[in-house]
Enzyme design. Structure first.
Site, PDB file in Angstrom:
ATOM      1  N   HIS A 467       0.832  -1.206   0.000  1.00 34.95           N
ATOM      2  CA  HIS A 467       0.000   0.000   0.000  1.00 34.95           C
ATOM      3  C   HIS A 467       0.867   1.258   0.000  1.00 34.95           C
ATOM      4  O   HIS A 467       0.683   2.150  -0.839  1.00 34.95           O
ATOM      5  CB  HIS A 467      -0.908  -0.027   1.234  1.00 34.95           C
ATOM      6  CG  HIS A 467      -1.798   1.155   1.381  1.00 34.95           C
ATOM      7  ND1 HIS A 467      -3.151   1.116   1.117  1.00 34.95           N
ATOM      8  CD2 HIS A 467      -1.546   2.439   1.775  1.00 34.95           C
ATOM      9  CE1 HIS A 467      -3.678   2.303   1.332  1.00 34.95           C
ATOM     10  NE2 HIS A 467      -2.718   3.124   1.748  1.00 34.95           N
ATOM     11  N   GLU A 468       1.799   1.327   0.947  1.00 35.65           N
ATOM     12  CA  GLU A 468       2.612   2.537   1.055  1.00 35.65           C
ATOM     13  C   GLU A 468       3.537   2.702  -0.151  1.00 35.65           C
ATOM     14  O   GLU A 468       3.792   3.826  -0.598  1.00 35.65           O
ATOM     15  CB  GLU A 468       3.414   2.527   2.359  1.00 35.65           C
ATOM     16  CG  GLU A 468       2.555   2.503   3.625  1.00 35.65           C
ATOM     17  CD  GLU A 468       1.525   3.630   3.687  1.00 35.65           C
ATOM     18  OE1 GLU A 468       1.737   4.689   3.051  1.00 35.65           O
ATOM     19  OE2 GLU A 468       0.502   3.450   4.369  1.00 35.65           O
ATOM     20  N   HIS A 471       1.655   4.488  -2.853  1.00 35.76           N
ATOM     21  CA  HIS A 471       1.731   5.941  -2.699  1.00 35.76           C
ATOM     22  C   HIS A 471       3.074   6.465  -3.199  1.00 35.76           C
ATOM     23  O   HIS A 471       3.149   7.502  -3.877  1.00 35.76           O
ATOM     24  CB  HIS A 471       1.589   6.323  -1.225  1.00 35.76           C
ATOM     25  CG  HIS A 471       0.190   6.324  -0.700  1.00 35.76           C
ATOM     26  ND1 HIS A 471      -0.846   6.961  -1.336  1.00 35.76           N
ATOM     27  CD2 HIS A 471      -0.336   5.776   0.435  1.00 35.76           C
ATOM     28  CE1 HIS A 471      -1.957   6.814  -0.619  1.00 35.76           C
ATOM     29  NE2 HIS A 471      -1.672   6.096   0.451  1.00 35.76           N
ATOM     30  N   HIS A 474       3.319   6.739  -6.874  1.00 40.33           N
ATOM     31  CA  HIS A 474       2.537   7.882  -7.331  1.00 40.33           C
ATOM     32  C   HIS A 474       3.384   9.153  -7.272  1.00 40.33           C
ATOM     33  O   HIS A 474       3.298  10.026  -8.157  1.00 40.33           O
ATOM     34  CB  HIS A 474       1.297   8.026  -6.453  1.00 40.33           C
ATOM     35  CG  HIS A 474       0.193   8.829  -7.043  1.00 40.33           C
ATOM     36  ND1 HIS A 474      -0.920   9.198  -6.325  1.00 40.33           N
ATOM     37  CD2 HIS A 474       0.008   9.355  -8.279  1.00 40.33           C
ATOM     38  CE1 HIS A 474      -1.736   9.900  -7.096  1.00 40.33           C
ATOM     39  NE2 HIS A 474      -1.192  10.013  -8.281  1.00 40.33           N
TER      40      HIS A 474
END
Length: 683
Positions: A467-468, A471, A474
């Site tokens: 998940h991290e 980010h 991105h």
């Protein structure tokens, strides 16, 4: 106050010298950067016409960047390596920095220049990210008080400064309350049921603090196994109550801060002409306002509620069959749910730990990113960081272009706040700083190594890492020429799409086999164990959905309908609302809000925006169907996701970016299908 010339905060490049930054440098450096930013703002506002994009909006971005980067780094250090001196220094500059940023939209000269420029032919000819930047800047100025009278502007600025200061205090109280708790058990019989991995960690924690026995804390790697496995109900209750009362008791009492934060947010919204704080903060997000966000939460709740009640009844019946007195208490749920999951699926999450070493999981993320996005990762040992356990890496594309530098900090420390997060330390403006790397980091608090074996993670912890890193991609893969529209600077109900979609690869054999290997034998996850994991994936998915919706509903209610005169204490108000989403009756002293850092540890943060997790989950479930259809590691699909979503930041409307990847609007049923709730919701 004059900053010492040797302060690295005044000369930050892309290779950040964390080892040279000290608490005594913070105040003089930040004040020097504040003075420089103010001088540049005045120069920009006073420039004669005709204006251009570069000498107005571009110049404003450049003027603020050194201060933004420096305060971000100081804030980061305070969250991962705090000391009394650093905390004091950071708190001392919080107000002045917040005051400056709050003053920018209220600057008459800047507002006059922006309006004048917007009416010119030069401005009307802007396209792409620059046109969007101008429009969003105009909207931001309006929503930040540019059109208020002088008294209104002064009051708004005071509100923003106070919010910055007291939300930081809220965050500190939660960290201090977390660190203030310890439970040392000296009778090993009371540890019955606890897995060996958790026993070893608890024993080593006690030894590290000069104690005999087994030490439990309120950090996630300690709390979760205790609540899930300890047979001793009294211990589970003690830990659960302590965790859910963080920030509710002296000397770390956040209750008065919550009242004041909500009061200031209501006043700010009213000053700016919005009916609620939710309407203010959501005006530039996909939901557009509090009513639509609430409708979204209510609709998902309606779809999940039937299955949720069925899961509650089934767990109660199962627990009764084991001799438990029902109805269950909150500290019983994880314990009996784990036993029920094992009975239904013969699956124990602890059986996966040996196949999920932390080092291999990180390498697995790198491999998946490489396959999908055409990037390579290389360890850097020549750059300093803030803790010996943190690591630094370079990110390149396959043509050798240096895309970014990133830091990884995985394990809990008492000087580090809890949870997991990604942070953008520097963002290069592509087309302007074409060769400069972006700089970012991820932090987590996963299970650390013990004396006799490496850090072995739960599957949930591996999902957190993926998940991290979503980010982080991105941020590091952004190709936007405007810094403030680049990377993760997107609507908060869109920002979780790149992160949440990465979690899907943790459930795919084709991805797991790239990294999930037994730490001793190197064997992959056995087929029968993986099959059990997949069968159990949607176990109690309605309860998990309702838990998230409960947080979102409380958050939205506090920022839309809550009236202190009518509804009373916000902690009690939150408890009453949360009760409808909870799998058991909540105790009268339930005080989760006192530790709810997502919505109270920042001036805005996720306030009125916690629904974003579920909103983005709808997007990610739907977007992942393309990978499932065309290949989960297909480089062409990965390239399309990179080009349509990751590279674009906020350079276009989020819905347009989603459409560019999927060729259509989002399908809200995709999440229900993935969660196994589609059939239940249709009944």
């Amino acid at each position: 106050m004059v900053a010492a010339p040797e302060s690295p905060l005044l000369r930050l490049a892309y290779e950040i010298p964390f080892d040279q930054i000290t608490a005594d440098q913070v105040e003089p450096s930040i004040h020097a950067l504040l003075a420089d930013a103010r001088a540049q703002i005045e120069a920009i506002a006073g420039r004669p016409e005709p204006r251009t994009y570069d000498d107005l909006l571009g110049a404003l971005e450049s003027a603020l960047e050194p201060l933004e980067v420096a305060i971000t780094i100081v804030s980061h250090l305070e969250s991962v390596a705090t000391t009394p001196a650093l905390r004091a220094a950071y708190n001392a500059v919080q107000g002045p920095v917040a005051e400056l940023f709050a003053s920018i939209p209220l600057h008459e000269g800047l507002w006059r220049a922006l309006r004048g420029y917007a009416d010119t032919a030069h401005a009307k000819a802007l396209t792409g990210a620059r046109a969007r930047h101008l429009q969003k800047t105009l909207d931001d100025f309006r929503h930040s008080g540019a059109e208020l009278d002088p008294a209104g502007k002064a009051r708004l600025q005071a509100i923003d400064v106070e919010l910055a200061e007291i939300t930081q205090t809220f965050s500190e109280h939660v960290l201090d309350a977390t660190n203030a708790f310890e439970l040392v058990i000296t009778d090993e019989a009371r540890l019955a049921g606890l897995p060996e991995s958790a026993r070893i960690a608890a024993r080593e924690s006690a030894a590290a603090h000069g104690q005999a026995g087994w030490r439990f804390t309120l950090q996630a790697p300690s709390v979760i196994p205790a609540l899930t496995y300890l047979d001793d109900r009294a211990l589970r209750e003690q830990i659960w109550r302590a965790y859910n009362r963080r920030g509710a008791d002296a000397p770390h009492d956040n209750r008065g801060l919550i009242v004041r934060i909500l009061e200031l947010r209501r006043e700010k919204a009213a000053l700016l002409g919005f009916a609620t704080f939710a309407d203010l903060v959501l005006s530039d997000r996909m939901a557009k306002g509090g009513a639509e966000a609430t409708r979204f939460v209510d609709d998902l709740r309606r779809r999940a509620e039937g299955a949720f009640h069925g899961e509650r009844e089934a767990l109660d019946a199962f627990a009764r069959g084991l001799g438990a007195s029902t109805p269950l208490a909150p500290w019983d749920v994880a314990y009996y749910a784990e036993k029920q999951r094992h009975a239904l699926y013969d699956f124990d999450d602890e059986a996966l730990r040996p196949y999920l070493p932390a080092e291999a999981a990180v390498d697995g993320v790198f491999t998946v990113m490489s396959r999908l996005y055409g990037v390579t990762v290389a360890r850097r040992d020549d750059l300093p960081t803030w803790d010996p356990t943190a690591r630094v890496y370079d990110l390149h594309d396959r043509a050798g272009r240096h895309l970014g530098i990133f830091h990884v900090d995985l394990y809990p420390r008492e000087s580090k706040r809890g949870g997991a997060w990604m942070n953008a330390l520097r963002t290069a403006a592509r087309g302007v700083d074409e060769a400069a790397p972006h700089v970012g980091l991820i932090c987590a608090n996963v299970t650390p190594a013990t004396a006799d074996r490496p850090a072995l993670l739960t599957h949930d912890e591996v999902e957190t890492l993926f998940h991290e890193f979503g980010h982080l991609m991105h941020h590091l893969l952004t190709e936007v020429e405007v810094r403030s529209l680049a990377g993760t600077n997107v609507a908060w109900d869109f920002v979780e799409l790149p992160s949440q979609i990465m979690e899907n690869w943790c459930w795919e054999r084709g991805a797991l086999d790239l990294f999930a290997r037994h730490y001793e034998t190197g064997a992959p996850i056995p087929g029968d164990l993986l099959e059990k994991m997949l069968r159990a994936r949607n176990y109690r998915s309605a309860s998990a959905t309702m838990r998230q919706l409960g947080f979102a509903a409380v958050d939205l209610a506090l920022h839309t309908t809550y009236d202190p005169a009518k509804d009373g204490d916000p902690l009690e108000f939150g408890r009453r609302l949360a009760a409808d989403f909870a799998p058991t009756e909540l105790p009268d002293d339930y005080a989760m809000l006192a530790g709810f850092t997502h919505i109270f540890a920042g001036a805005v943060g996720y306030a009125a925006g916690y629904y974003s997790y579920k909103w983005a989950e709808v997007l990610d479930a739907d977007a992942f169907t393309r990978f499932q259809r065309e290949g989960i590691l297909d480089p062409e699909v990965g390239a399309a996701f990179r080009e349509s979503i990751l590279a674009r930041g906020d350079s276009d409307d989020p819905l347009a970016l989603f459409r560019s990847f999927m060729g259509r609007d989002p399908d809200p049923d995709a999440l229900l299908v993935r969660s196994g709730l589609a059939a239940a919701s249709a009944e």
